[in-house]
Design an enzyme around this catalytic site. Structure first.
Site, short mmCIF file in Angstrom:
data_model
loop_
_atom_site.label_atom_id
_atom_site.label_comp_id
_atom_site.label_asym_id
_atom_site.label_seq_id
_atom_site.Cartn_x
_atom_site.Cartn_y
_atom_site.Cartn_z
N LYS A 1 53.59 -3.99 -97.70
CA LYS A 1 52.79 -2.90 -97.13
C LYS A 1 51.31 -3.04 -97.50
O LYS A 1 50.44 -2.69 -96.70
CB LYS A 1 53.33 -1.55 -97.60
CG LYS A 1 52.69 -0.35 -96.92
CD LYS A 1 53.35 0.93 -97.37
CE LYS A 1 52.94 2.09 -96.47
NZ LYS A 1 51.51 2.41 -96.56
N ARG B 1 56.43 9.93 -105.40
CA ARG B 1 56.08 9.01 -106.48
C ARG B 1 56.22 9.59 -107.87
O ARG B 1 56.28 8.84 -108.84
CB ARG B 1 54.65 8.47 -106.27
CG ARG B 1 54.61 7.40 -105.20
CD ARG B 1 53.29 6.68 -105.18
NE ARG B 1 53.28 5.67 -104.12
CZ ARG B 1 52.21 5.30 -103.45
NH1 ARG B 1 51.04 5.83 -103.73
NH2 ARG B 1 52.29 4.37 -102.51
N ASP C 1 46.78 6.82 -106.46
CA ASP C 1 47.47 5.54 -106.34
C ASP C 1 47.71 4.85 -107.68
O ASP C 1 48.52 3.92 -107.77
CB ASP C 1 46.69 4.59 -105.41
CG ASP C 1 46.83 4.97 -103.95
OD1 ASP C 1 47.74 5.75 -103.62
OD2 ASP C 1 46.03 4.48 -103.14
N SER D 1 44.73 15.85 -98.36
CA SER D 1 44.40 14.43 -98.35
C SER D 1 42.97 14.24 -97.87
O SER D 1 42.55 14.86 -96.89
CB SER D 1 45.35 13.65 -97.44
OG SER D 1 44.93 12.30 -97.33
N SER D 2 42.23 13.37 -98.55
CA SER D 2 40.87 13.05 -98.10
C SER D 2 40.90 12.28 -96.79
O SER D 2 39.86 12.14 -96.13
CB SER D 2 40.15 12.22 -99.17
OG SER D 2 40.79 10.97 -99.35
#
Length: 410
Positions: A388, A321, A290, A159-160
């Site tokens: 969220k 996801r 995303d 993850s960045s």
């Protein structure tokens, strides 16, 4: 909250909420500055409140007024802090190195799938530089000590957010530091956004062939600033337009560094057949994870086969996801297969049915957009997951002509 959407065409104008990614970053920079900053055009979602509460816990003073926040930077650093990250991975991964740099004995808690999301690079690298973790692969966990400058080796394929967290923290240390990337940095646009935000608040970062060089003893400077619109939220409406809706999309910055701006290019460059139907596509989602759920919706509408790859990291988001996107669209009549690192999508005529958000905001919003081309109603269970990141999504959807009824499932 469970809702029923009766299929209808969406027509009108939508003002896209502010970028959640930039809001996190601006709030953190303002909290680390010596003085008062004002951040305007904020969409206050659950994730943003998690970061605000975390920054308050470590000593910042933040006052909210409608769509803005006035931030008085940390004057007296807390000795001890309990930080509830809720379900926000950004809050967790951004704050860990910051509390380490400030020498705060911290306890981190979280909900949903967040306790399962890895912090492995921090466990390895921060412990080499003065930090002690009491961690048993879940939450809550404790950390103590004060971070020391030096060389930090970080993977780029997890993850960045780990890179961003370190970029926030390392300028605060007494000496210079260097981040060495041990693999290619996926989602690099997020790191670029971080550097832009840091520059705005007076912090200099030097990108090198190996990673990043960060000079120590830097001072954050207060700033009054406006948050730009969020391309990851706009993506739902860009895809909705390809599906036959007619939505004008406002509040976006054309020269944005957001990686999810890629949605403009993707939808603009679709190829069409002689019947004016979009053909299938092949997209590497390594820098735009995303967008994958809504691109799954787009793929069902395109003729032939579409492929999304480079998205293995999506297995550790608010939901898996890859599985949740395929399950949702297949329940509506789609034909999607979740692969190890992406999705294989065949053109489908969506009918409707009952789906679950899996507690994932992007799944709930994707299902709502898919409903616009269904022949029968779509019921979305736990649709309030949108709070969220985009609390007013369904209000905006209704303003565009969407037909929504709150229901109670037996």
């Amino acid at each position: 909250m469970d809702i029923k959407i009766t299929p209808s065409k969406l027509i009108g104008t939508v003002n896209i909420p502010s970028s959640k990614s930039m809001t996190h970053r601006m709030l953190i920079c303002a909290a680390l500055a010596n003085g008062q900053s004002k951040i305007s055009n904020i969409t206050f979602s659950k994730d943003i409140y998690a970061t605000i509460n975390a920054l308050t816990a470590i000593g910042a003073d933040i006052k909210i007024n409608e769509d803005s926040a006035t931030v008085l930077g940390i004057n007296n650093v807390s000795d001890i802090a309990e930080i509830d990250c809720c379900e926000s991975g950004s809050t967790l991964r951004f704050l860990i190195p910051i509390t380490a740099a400030l020498g705060i004995n911290s306890t981190y808690t979280g909900q949903g799938r967040l306790p399962e999301r890895p912090i492995t690079p921090y466990l390895r690298e921060l412990t080499k530089h003065g930090i002690k973790f009491e961690y048993n692969n879940t939450m809550p966990f404790n950390m103590s000590g004060k971070l020391k400058c030096g060389e930090f080796k970080l993977e780029g394929n997890i993850s960045s957010q780990f890179i961003t967290g370190m970029l926030f923290a390392l300028p605060l240390l007494n000496g210079d530091s260097e981040i060495i990337m041990t693999s290619a940095l996926e989602s690099k646009p997020y790191a670029d956004m971080t550097i832009k935000c840091l520059n705005t608040f007076g912090i200099e970062i030097t990108e090198t062939e190996k990673g990043y060089f960060i000079k120590g003893n830097q001072k954050y400077k207060p700033k009054n600033i406006v948050v730009e619109g969020d391309y990851s939220q706009a993506a739902f409406f860009y895809v909705a337009n390809i599906l036959g809706n007619d939505i004008r999309i406002n509040n976006l910055m054309e020269n944005s560094l957001q990686g999810d701006k890629k949605i403009v290019e993707i939808t603009r460059n679709l190829c069409y057949n002689e019947n004016n139907e979009p053909n299938g596509f092949s997209i590497n989602a390594a820098d735009i994870p995303d967008l994958v759920p809504i691109l799954g919706v787009l793929g069902t509408f395109c003729q032939g086969k579409s492929l999304i790859y480079g998205a293995e990291r999506l297995k550790i988001k608010e939901s898996d996801r890859l599985e949740s996107t395929s399950a949702t669209l297949n329940a509506l009549g789609g034909n999607i297969t979740a692969e190890n690192d992406g999705l294989s999508i065949l053109h489908s005529v969506l009918k409707g049915g009952v789906v679950d958000s899996f507690g994932d905001h992007r799944i709930a919003m994707s299902a709502a957009i898919a409903a616009t081309v269904c022949s029968e109603p779509v019921i979305i269970k736990n649709a309030d997951a949108v709070e969220k990141s985009y609390p007013d999504f369904f209000k905006d959807y209704q303003k565009l002509g969407g037909i929504i009824d709150v229901i109670t499932l037996e």
